[in-house]
Write an enzyme that holds these catalytic residues in place. Structure first.
Site, PDB file in Angstrom:
ATOM      1  N   SER A   1      -1.055 -10.034   3.535  1.00 20.35           N
ATOM      2  CA  SER A   1       0.205 -10.169   2.807  1.00 20.35           C
ATOM      3  C   SER A   1       0.705 -11.249   2.533  1.00 20.35           C
ATOM      4  O   SER A   1       1.155 -12.105   3.068  1.00 20.35           O
ATOM      5  CB  SER A   1       1.153  -8.929   3.371  1.00 20.35           C
ATOM      6  OG  SER A   1       2.169  -8.674   2.520  1.00 20.35           O
TER       7      SER A   1
ATOM      8  N   LYS B   1      -1.954  -2.813   7.442  1.00 23.46           N
ATOM      9  CA  LYS B   1      -1.706  -3.090   6.376  1.00 23.46           C
ATOM     10  C   LYS B   1      -1.347  -2.081   5.500  1.00 23.46           C
ATOM     11  O   LYS B   1      -0.386  -2.068   4.528  1.00 23.46           O
ATOM     12  CB  LYS B   1      -2.755  -3.974   5.504  1.00 23.46           C
ATOM     13  CG  LYS B   1      -2.404  -4.634   4.207  1.00 23.46           C
ATOM     14  CD  LYS B   1      -1.299  -5.526   4.363  1.00 23.46           C
ATOM     15  CE  LYS B   1      -0.868  -5.954   2.858  1.00 23.46           C
ATOM     16  NZ  LYS B   1      -1.559  -5.760   1.679  1.00 23.46           N
TER      17      LYS B   1
ATOM     18  N   HIS C   1       2.128  -1.192   6.017  1.00 20.59           N
ATOM     19  CA  HIS C   1       2.971  -2.202   5.803  1.00 20.59           C
ATOM     20  C   HIS C   1       3.131  -1.930   3.918  1.00 20.59           C
ATOM     21  O   HIS C   1       4.219  -1.778   3.549  1.00 20.59           O
ATOM     22  CB  HIS C   1       2.281  -3.411   5.668  1.00 20.59           C
ATOM     23  CG  HIS C   1       2.739  -4.670   4.808  1.00 20.59           C
ATOM     24  ND1 HIS C   1       2.536  -4.801   3.351  1.00 20.59           N
ATOM     25  CD2 HIS C   1       3.638  -5.710   5.109  1.00 20.59           C
ATOM     26  CE1 HIS C   1       3.171  -5.716   2.942  1.00 20.59           C
ATOM     27  NE2 HIS C   1       3.834  -6.304   3.771  1.00 20.59           N
ATOM     28  N   ASN C   2       2.274  -1.575   3.391  1.00 25.30           N
ATOM     29  CA  ASN C   2       2.137  -1.196   1.959  1.00 25.30           C
ATOM     30  C   ASN C   2       2.935   0.015   1.714  1.00 25.30           C
ATOM     31  O   ASN C   2       3.752   0.279   0.483  1.00 25.30           O
ATOM     32  CB  ASN C   2       0.939  -1.181   1.124  1.00 25.30           C
ATOM     33  CG  ASN C   2       0.313  -2.635   0.911  1.00 25.30           C
ATOM     34  OD1 ASN C   2       0.676  -3.608   1.612  1.00 25.30           O
ATOM     35  ND2 ASN C   2      -0.470  -2.807   0.050  1.00 25.30           N
TER      36      ASN C   2
ATOM     37  N   GLU D   1       6.596  -0.813   1.865  1.00 27.46           N
ATOM     38  CA  GLU D   1       6.645  -1.770   0.608  1.00 27.46           C
ATOM     39  C   GLU D   1       7.065  -0.760  -0.378  1.00 27.46           C
ATOM     40  O   GLU D   1       7.864  -0.947  -1.297  1.00 27.46           O
ATOM     41  CB  GLU D   1       5.476  -2.454   0.566  1.00 27.46           C
ATOM     42  CG  GLU D   1       5.416  -3.115  -0.814  1.00 27.46           C
ATOM     43  CD  GLU D   1       4.095  -4.227  -1.024  1.00 27.46           C
ATOM     44  OE1 GLU D   1       3.638  -4.700  -0.436  1.00 27.46           O
ATOM     45  OE2 GLU D   1       3.552  -3.689  -2.285  1.00 27.46           O
TER      46      GLU D   1
HETATM   47  C1  6PG Z   1       0.991  -7.682  -0.273  1.00 28.43           C
HETATM   48  C2  6PG Z   1       1.089  -6.644  -1.374  1.00 28.43           C
HETATM   49  C3  6PG Z   1      -0.322  -6.747  -2.125  1.00 28.43           C
HETATM   50  C4  6PG Z   1      -0.224  -6.076  -3.542  1.00 28.43           C
HETATM   51  C5  6PG Z   1       0.096  -4.763  -3.412  1.00 28.43           C
HETATM   52  C6  6PG Z   1       0.385  -3.899  -4.938  1.00 28.43           C
HETATM   53  O1  6PG Z   1       1.315  -7.142   0.834  1.00 28.43           O
HETATM   54  O2  6PG Z   1       0.860  -8.873  -0.472  1.00 28.43           O
HETATM   55  O3  6PG Z   1       1.197  -5.265  -0.910  1.00 28.43           O
HETATM   56  O4  6PG Z   1      -1.341  -6.190  -1.290  1.00 28.43           O
HETATM   57  O5  6PG Z   1       0.578  -6.587  -4.263  1.00 28.43           O
HETATM   58  O6  6PG Z   1      -1.315  -3.880  -3.085  1.00 28.43           O
HETATM   59  O7  6PG Z   1       0.140  -2.818  -4.803  1.00 28.43           O
HETATM   60  P1  6PG Z   1       0.404  -1.719  -5.938  1.00 28.43           P
HETATM   61  O8  6PG Z   1      -0.355  -2.190  -7.100  1.00 28.43           O
HETATM   62  O9  6PG Z   1      -0.130  -0.489  -5.489  1.00 28.43           O
HETATM   63  O10 6PG Z   1       1.951  -1.710  -6.104  1.00 28.43           O
END
Ligand code: 6PG
Length: 468
Positions: free
Chosen positions: A129, A186, A189-190, A193
């Site tokens: 990430s 991960k 994490h997302n 996010e």
């Molecule tokens: C990270 C982000 C990366 C990516 C996302 C965007 O941790 O660096 O999460 O993995 O920017 O996958 O996800 P979306 O396109 O689903 O918003």
């Protein structure tokens, strides 16, 4: 003797090239592979003079690496990963390690681990990430899989990962657990996010369209918040976003960006898997739903005319402090849901996760990095068997203190018809979680009424049924 390189990376987009440059900066040698000659050329130019090699030929790439080979993939999840792995197979040897650094679905990694282990190859799913900048300056890395295989790559990952903690002593990378643990962590994490991003968006709506703060004022407010308890990457970048002008029109850039959010699916996977595990993550679900609702631009514009906003209630006044407390509260609830999903997944999948360690490596480099993660790490260090952040006394104190502000802000949002799906999901999760009594006795009665599904009683053991 021909030079052999310490580390190989496939997929020389900006992120891949940056990762290699980061590896080179730390004294390791590295080779890169991409079928696109322009990307290979770009790496050659960017890494000029350093111990590196770049090619479009799979065989030359594999042969350039010292054994056991350590080959990392930064390619889109899904078929591309399987295709790259197949293309490597004729050239790699027993004991070599393939690392998938993309956002792969965890079950795909379990399948690949099994397939490749039959051929004596190691496979690690490692969440990475931090985007392109993180890859260059230090990402947070979440590797899982065979622990001995991880040892092969550990020195390189330790060197390139972001640093956190007192004097930046802690590398934001650690072995997460067995099998697909890295991809799973991960994915969560997302999911978190998605939740945090949507909470910030809802707070922006309240302050901009409700409290009438200008983008400039929002930028300043977020800048101030970033110095306090809300210190986090997403608050920091939001403050910059509010202050950025559009080069084409000179208007505030945020005002010319269309309000339809795209998604690659990792947030949705978190919600789907939470359902499979039987874990409630309504803040994350709401954030995914809001992206889906945002896509309905045409319908939303039509409905806006059908349901005009009523006059605003001028009597209710909010302070920026109230909004700040609300964001703190909802941030904590969202992390709490994701962390509880990890705890449940750990029981189901036997990953061997260490929650304090996960919070620790999220403190730097990643998108959800935040000052609060230090406190979360300490909560799990105090009690490794903690089932929910909401049961930690220090977080309970913080949540109790913030609650009156959250109630005020949500009341304001509802009175002004400003959608607050993720905020209200967070608050209602909290209310439900802390309710000794929930009205689900009635649901049980209904189930028994129409389907003889039986119920348990509060006053005696056993399974009961009533002829209604
Ligand atoms: C990270 C982000 C990366 C990516 C996302 C965007 O941790 O660096 O999460 O993995 O920017 O996958 O996800 P979306 O396109 O689903 O918003």
């Amino acid at each position: 003797m021909e030079q052999k390189y310490d580390f190989g990376l496939i997929g020389l987009g900006v992120m891949g090239r940056n990762f290699i440059l980061n590896v080179l900066d730390h004294g390791f040698s590295a080779a890169g592979l991409d079928l696109d000659a322009a990307k290979v050329q770009a790496l050659k130019e960017e890494s000029d003079g350093q111990a590196s090699f770049a090619t479009t030929e799979v065989k030359a790439f594999v042969e350039s690496l010292s054994t056991p080979r350590k080959i990392m993939l930064l390619v889109p999840a899904g078929d591309p990963v399987d295709k790259v792995v197949s293309s490597l197979k004729p050239f790699v040897e027993k004991g070599d390690l393939i690392i998938d650094g993309g956002n792969s679905y965890f079950e795909d990694s379990d399948r690949r681990i099994e397939e490749l282990s039959k051929e004596g190859l190691y496979y690690i799913g490692a969440g990475v990430s931090g985007g392109a900048k993180g890859a260059r300056l230090g990402p947070s890395i979440m590797p899982g899989g065979d622990k001995n295989a991880y040892k092969l790559i550990e020195p390189i990952f330790n060197a390139v990962a972001a640093k956190a903690g007192v004097d930046g002593q802690d590398s934001c990378v650690a072995h997460m657990g067995s099998g697909s643990a890295g991809n799973y962590v991960k994915m969560i994490h997302n999911g978190i996010e998605y939740g945090l991003m949507q909470l910030i968006a809802e707070v922006y709506d309240i302050m901009h369209n409700g409290m009438q703060l200008s983008n400039q004022e929002l930028g300043h407010t977020f800048q101030e918040w970033n110095k306090g308890i809300l210190q986090s990457f997403l608050v920091e970048i939001s403050s910059e976003i509010f202050q950025r002008k559009d080069e084409l029109t000179k208007r505030d850039l945020v005002d010319v960006i269309l309000d339809k959010a795209k998604q690659k699916g990792t947030g949705k996977w978190t919600s789907q898997n939470a359902m499979d595990l039987g874990v409630a993550v309504p803040s994350i679900d709401a954030a995914v739903s809001m992206r889906q609702l945002s896509a309905l631009k045409t319908e939303r514009l039509k409905a806006e005319d059908m349901y005009p906003r009523v006059e605003k209630d001028n009597a209710s006044v909010l302070s920026i402090g109230d909004v700040e407390h609300t964001l703190v509260f909802c941030y904590i609830i969202t992390y709490a849901q994701g962390l509880s999903q990890l705890i449940a997944a750990d029981k189901e999948m036997q990953y061997g996760l260490d929650m304090a360690k996960i919070c620790s490596i999220w403190r730097g480099g990643c998108i959800i990095r935040a000052g609060l993660l230090e406190d979360m790490m300490q909560a799990f260090a105090r009690d490794a068997s903690l089932q929910s952040l909401l049961l930690d006394v220090e977080f309970a104190d913080l949540l109790n203190r913030s609650l009156p502000s959250v109630q005020k802000v949500l009341q304001y949002a509802m009175m002004h018809q400003i959608p607050g799906l993720t905020m209200s999901s967070s608050l209602n999760y909290f209310f439900a979680f802390k309710s000794g009594f929930l009205p689900l006795n009635l649901v049980q009665a209904q189930r028994d009424y129409f389907g003889s599904h039986t119920y348990e009683r509060v006053d005696m053991e056993g399974i009961f049924h009533t002829e209604w």
